[in-house]
Motif scaffolding. Structure first.
Motif, PDB file in Angstrom:
ATOM      1  N   GLY A  12     -14.351  32.800 -35.885  1.00 38.28           N
ATOM      2  CA  GLY A  12     -13.589  32.284 -34.832  1.00 38.28           C
ATOM      3  C   GLY A  12     -13.419  30.822 -35.082  1.00 38.28           C
ATOM      4  O   GLY A  12     -12.997  29.991 -34.138  1.00 38.28           O
ATOM      5  N   ARG A  13     -13.898  30.209 -36.089  1.00 36.43           N
ATOM      6  CA  ARG A  13     -13.921  28.828 -36.588  1.00 36.43           C
ATOM      7  C   ARG A  13     -12.579  28.653 -37.275  1.00 36.43           C
ATOM      8  O   ARG A  13     -11.831  29.432 -38.103  1.00 36.43           O
ATOM      9  CB  ARG A  13     -15.073  28.228 -37.297  1.00 36.43           C
ATOM     10  N   VAL A  14     -12.005  27.404 -37.270  1.00 37.83           N
ATOM     11  CA  VAL A  14     -10.918  26.987 -38.036  1.00 37.83           C
ATOM     12  C   VAL A  14     -11.104  25.975 -38.679  1.00 37.83           C
ATOM     13  O   VAL A  14     -11.785  24.885 -38.191  1.00 37.83           O
ATOM     14  CB  VAL A  14      -9.610  26.494 -36.808  1.00 37.83           C
ATOM     15  N   ALA A  15     -10.785  25.780 -39.850  1.00 41.59           N
ATOM     16  CA  ALA A  15     -10.963  24.741 -41.005  1.00 41.59           C
ATOM     17  C   ALA A  15      -9.446  24.265 -41.822  1.00 41.59           C
ATOM     18  O   ALA A  15      -8.656  25.010 -41.816  1.00 41.59           O
ATOM     19  CB  ALA A  15     -11.895  25.048 -42.072  1.00 41.59           C
ATOM     20  N   VAL A  16      -9.635  22.760 -41.950  1.00 43.95           N
ATOM     21  CA  VAL A  16      -8.547  22.426 -42.964  1.00 43.95           C
ATOM     22  C   VAL A  16      -9.321  21.905 -44.138  1.00 43.95           C
ATOM     23  O   VAL A  16     -10.312  21.313 -44.108  1.00 43.95           O
ATOM     24  CB  VAL A  16      -7.836  21.328 -42.247  1.00 43.95           C
ATOM     25  N   VAL A  17      -8.793  22.308 -45.371  1.00 37.91           N
ATOM     26  CA  VAL A  17      -9.463  21.911 -46.647  1.00 37.91           C
ATOM     27  C   VAL A  17      -8.207  21.272 -47.450  1.00 37.91           C
ATOM     28  O   VAL A  17      -7.430  21.831 -48.004  1.00 37.91           O
ATOM     29  CB  VAL A  17     -10.021  23.101 -47.540  1.00 37.91           C
ATOM     30  N   THR A  18      -8.367  19.855 -47.703  1.00 39.45           N
ATOM     31  CA  THR A  18      -7.490  19.279 -48.364  1.00 39.45           C
ATOM     32  C   THR A  18      -7.891  19.443 -50.046  1.00 39.45           C
ATOM     33  O   THR A  18      -9.131  19.353 -50.366  1.00 39.45           O
ATOM     34  CB  THR A  18      -7.367  17.595 -48.087  1.00 39.45           C
ATOM     35  N   GLY A  19      -7.092  19.369 -50.791  1.00 42.51           N
ATOM     36  CA  GLY A  19      -7.408  19.680 -52.377  1.00 42.51           C
ATOM     37  C   GLY A  19      -7.967  21.093 -52.284  1.00 42.51           C
ATOM     38  O   GLY A  19      -8.871  21.367 -53.197  1.00 42.51           O
ATOM     39  N   GLY A  20      -7.435  21.972 -51.554  1.00 49.13           N
ATOM     40  CA  GLY A  20      -8.072  23.492 -51.377  1.00 49.13           C
ATOM     41  C   GLY A  20      -7.506  24.344 -52.476  1.00 49.13           C
ATOM     42  O   GLY A  20      -7.869  25.485 -52.445  1.00 49.13           O
ATOM     43  N   ALA A  21      -6.503  23.945 -53.351  1.00 47.49           N
ATOM     44  CA  ALA A  21      -6.126  24.770 -54.348  1.00 47.49           C
ATOM     45  C   ALA A  21      -6.867  25.005 -55.378  1.00 47.49           C
ATOM     46  O   ALA A  21      -6.684  25.957 -56.168  1.00 47.49           O
ATOM     47  CB  ALA A  21      -4.585  24.362 -54.397  1.00 47.49           C
ATOM     48  N   SER A  22      -7.794  24.368 -55.821  1.00 51.22           N
ATOM     49  CA  SER A  22      -8.325  24.603 -57.054  1.00 51.22           C
ATOM     50  C   SER A  22      -9.648  23.752 -57.089  1.00 51.22           C
ATOM     51  O   SER A  22     -10.114  23.171 -56.107  1.00 51.22           O
ATOM     52  CB  SER A  22      -7.784  23.690 -58.448  1.00 51.22           C
ATOM     53  N   GLY A  23     -10.703  24.029 -57.902  1.00 54.82           N
ATOM     54  CA  GLY A  23     -11.960  23.219 -57.955  1.00 54.82           C
ATOM     55  C   GLY A  23     -12.820  23.503 -56.690  1.00 54.82           C
ATOM     56  O   GLY A  23     -12.999  24.649 -56.185  1.00 54.82           O
ATOM     57  N   ILE A  24     -13.670  22.535 -56.234  1.00 53.50           N
ATOM     58  CA  ILE A  24     -14.297  22.488 -55.074  1.00 53.50           C
ATOM     59  C   ILE A  24     -13.678  23.081 -53.736  1.00 53.50           C
ATOM     60  O   ILE A  24     -14.170  23.736 -53.034  1.00 53.50           O
ATOM     61  CB  ILE A  24     -14.977  21.137 -54.824  1.00 53.50           C
ATOM     62  N   GLY A  25     -12.559  22.493 -53.693  1.00 49.27           N
ATOM     63  CA  GLY A  25     -11.472  22.927 -52.538  1.00 49.27           C
ATOM     64  C   GLY A  25     -11.377  24.245 -52.499  1.00 49.27           C
ATOM     65  O   GLY A  25     -11.468  24.883 -51.296  1.00 49.27           O
ATOM     66  N   GLU A  26     -11.022  24.921 -53.639  1.00 51.06           N
ATOM     67  CA  GLU A  26     -10.711  25.996 -53.632  1.00 51.06           C
ATOM     68  C   GLU A  26     -11.971  27.183 -53.048  1.00 51.06           C
ATOM     69  O   GLU A  26     -12.124  28.070 -52.517  1.00 51.06           O
ATOM     70  CB  GLU A  26     -10.238  26.714 -54.977  1.00 51.06           C
ATOM     71  N   ALA A  27     -12.955  26.566 -53.969  1.00 51.91           N
ATOM     72  CA  ALA A  27     -14.494  27.502 -53.582  1.00 51.91           C
ATOM     73  C   ALA A  27     -14.630  27.361 -52.238  1.00 51.91           C
ATOM     74  O   ALA A  27     -15.210  28.215 -51.610  1.00 51.91           O
ATOM     75  CB  ALA A  27     -15.464  26.874 -54.303  1.00 51.91           C
ATOM     76  N   VAL A  28     -14.511  26.093 -51.519  1.00 60.39           N
ATOM     77  CA  VAL A  28     -14.902  26.130 -50.017  1.00 60.39           C
ATOM     78  C   VAL A  28     -14.070  26.861 -49.228  1.00 60.39           C
ATOM     79  O   VAL A  28     -14.249  27.604 -48.214  1.00 60.39           O
ATOM     80  CB  VAL A  28     -14.716  24.654 -49.696  1.00 60.39           C
ATOM     81  N   ALA A  29     -12.613  26.714 -49.486  1.00 61.51           N
ATOM     82  CA  ALA A  29     -11.686  27.475 -48.631  1.00 61.51           C
ATOM     83  C   ALA A  29     -12.137  29.028 -48.848  1.00 61.51           C
ATOM     84  O   ALA A  29     -12.148  29.752 -47.728  1.00 61.51           O
ATOM     85  CB  ALA A  29     -10.263  27.417 -49.311  1.00 61.51           C
ATOM     86  N   ARG A  30     -12.215  29.572 -50.016  1.00 58.35           N
ATOM     87  CA  ARG A  30     -12.797  30.976 -50.165  1.00 58.35           C
ATOM     88  C   ARG A  30     -13.924  31.382 -49.528  1.00 58.35           C
ATOM     89  O   ARG A  30     -14.117  32.507 -48.578  1.00 58.35           O
ATOM     90  CB  ARG A  30     -12.973  31.189 -51.641  1.00 58.35           C
ATOM     91  N   ALA A  31     -14.868  30.469 -49.561  1.00 60.69           N
ATOM     92  CA  ALA A  31     -16.244  30.785 -48.943  1.00 60.69           C
ATOM     93  C   ALA A  31     -16.014  30.861 -47.362  1.00 60.69           C
ATOM     94  O   ALA A  31     -16.519  31.632 -46.647  1.00 60.69           O
ATOM     95  CB  ALA A  31     -17.277  29.656 -49.285  1.00 60.69           C
ATOM     96  N   LEU A  32     -15.374  29.758 -46.856  1.00 60.11           N
ATOM     97  CA  LEU A  32     -15.027  29.704 -45.393  1.00 60.11           C
ATOM     98  C   LEU A  32     -14.397  31.003 -44.839  1.00 60.11           C
ATOM     99  O   LEU A  32     -14.807  31.568 -44.072  1.00 60.11           O
ATOM    100  CB  LEU A  32     -14.428  28.462 -44.938  1.00 60.11           C
TER     101      LEU A  32
END
Length: 287
Positions: free
Chosen positions: A10-30
């Motif tokens: 039910g939460r909503v997130a924006v991840v900048t730099g989310g296409a690779s590296g740390i950002g990708e891992a955070v986007a996937r995990a969220l």
């Protein structure tokens, strides 16, 4: 990353730099833990990632140096999913490298624009949603280079130090609104950007893994984006509900430990007590 809970359902997130590296891992995990996520990145790889993850994902090509792009990413999150709970200001570049007396100022301006102005834009547009909402978490990526001299390029180091100061200042403003603001400090992590520096190129993740593993401070392995994502998700979760204005290292102690203790091995392998004028006495057990 394997879904281990529904902490972010039910939460909503924006991840900048989310296409690779740390950002990708955070986007996937969220996403794996139930969140709806907007991946905001200049890299088209973010679109392919969104396609692979499927539902509850949007991609928007976002240049964080352009305020309207950052605003559009936040607006997309609200329009698509109704709110904004997590803003991860993660987009960054190493930027200009080399001696200070030969630094090209145009490249320095670009480095600051991505690494600092982009974070400022993220704060501004997340806050305009989160303040009236009365809740939210904003997390920004800094670096050991923002704390320690000599471990990063000059302009990058300045920007990453500024991210910490900016984050703490914004934390003071947003605390009465129920919005938490924290900073994460990842150590040298296996990513395309790191591979471009320590290996043969951005695609040489195996080379980066080997190089960083050889110099690893703990666990005899390189730091991974998933290690950092675990820290970011903790800061974003209700488990950290009383944490704001925090600088959170995920760096095997790089920024908090100067090196191996010199007083626990060698001549000090056996405990000894140092007293006045350098007099020593054997340590005694105390009950």
């Amino acid at each position: 990353m394997i879904r281990i809970s529904n902490r972010f359902e039910g939460r909503v997130a924006v991840v900048t730099g989310g296409a690779s590296g740390i950002g990708e891992a955070v986007a996937r995990a969220l996403h794996a833990e139930g969140a709806s996520v907007v991946i905001a990145d200049v890299q088209e790889a973010g679109r392919a990632l969104a396609d692979r993850l499927g539902e509850r994902i949007r991609f928007l090509r976002t240049d964080v140096t352009v305020e309207s792009d950052v605003a559009a990413a936040v607006d997309l999150a609200v329009a698509s999913f109704g709110r904004l709970d997590v803003m991860f200001n993660n987009a960054g570049v190493m930027g200009t490298l080399g001696p200070i007396d030969r630094t090209p100022m145009a490249e320095a301006d670009l480095t600051l624009a991505v690494n600092l102005r982009g974070v400022l834009c993220g704060f501004k547009h997340a806050a305009r949603v989160m303040k009236p909402q009365g809740s939210g978490v904003i997390i920004s990526t800094s670096s050991p280079a923002g704390v320690l001299g000599g471990v990063g390029p000059h302009v990058y180091s300045a920007a990453k130090a500024a991210v910490i100061g900016l984050s703490n200042s914004v934390a003071a403003e947003l605390r009465p609104f129920g919005v938490r603001v924290n900073t994460v400090i990842p150590g040298a992590v296996v990513s395309p950007m790191t591979a471009a520096v320590v290996a043969t190129g951005a695609d040489d993740l195996a080379g980066a893994t080997a190089a960083l593993g050889d110099s690893a401070l703990m666990n005899n392995r390189a730091l991974t984006p998933e290690d950092v994502a675990a820290g970011v998700l903790f800061l974003a979760s209700d488990e950290a509900a009383y944490m704001t204005g925090v600088t959170f290292p995920v760096d095997a102690g790089m920024t908090g430990i100067s090196g191996r203790s010199p007083y626990t091995s060698g001549r000090y392998e056996q405990p000894v007590t140092l007293l006045e004028a350098g007099r020593t006495a054997a340590a005694t057990a105390r009950s």
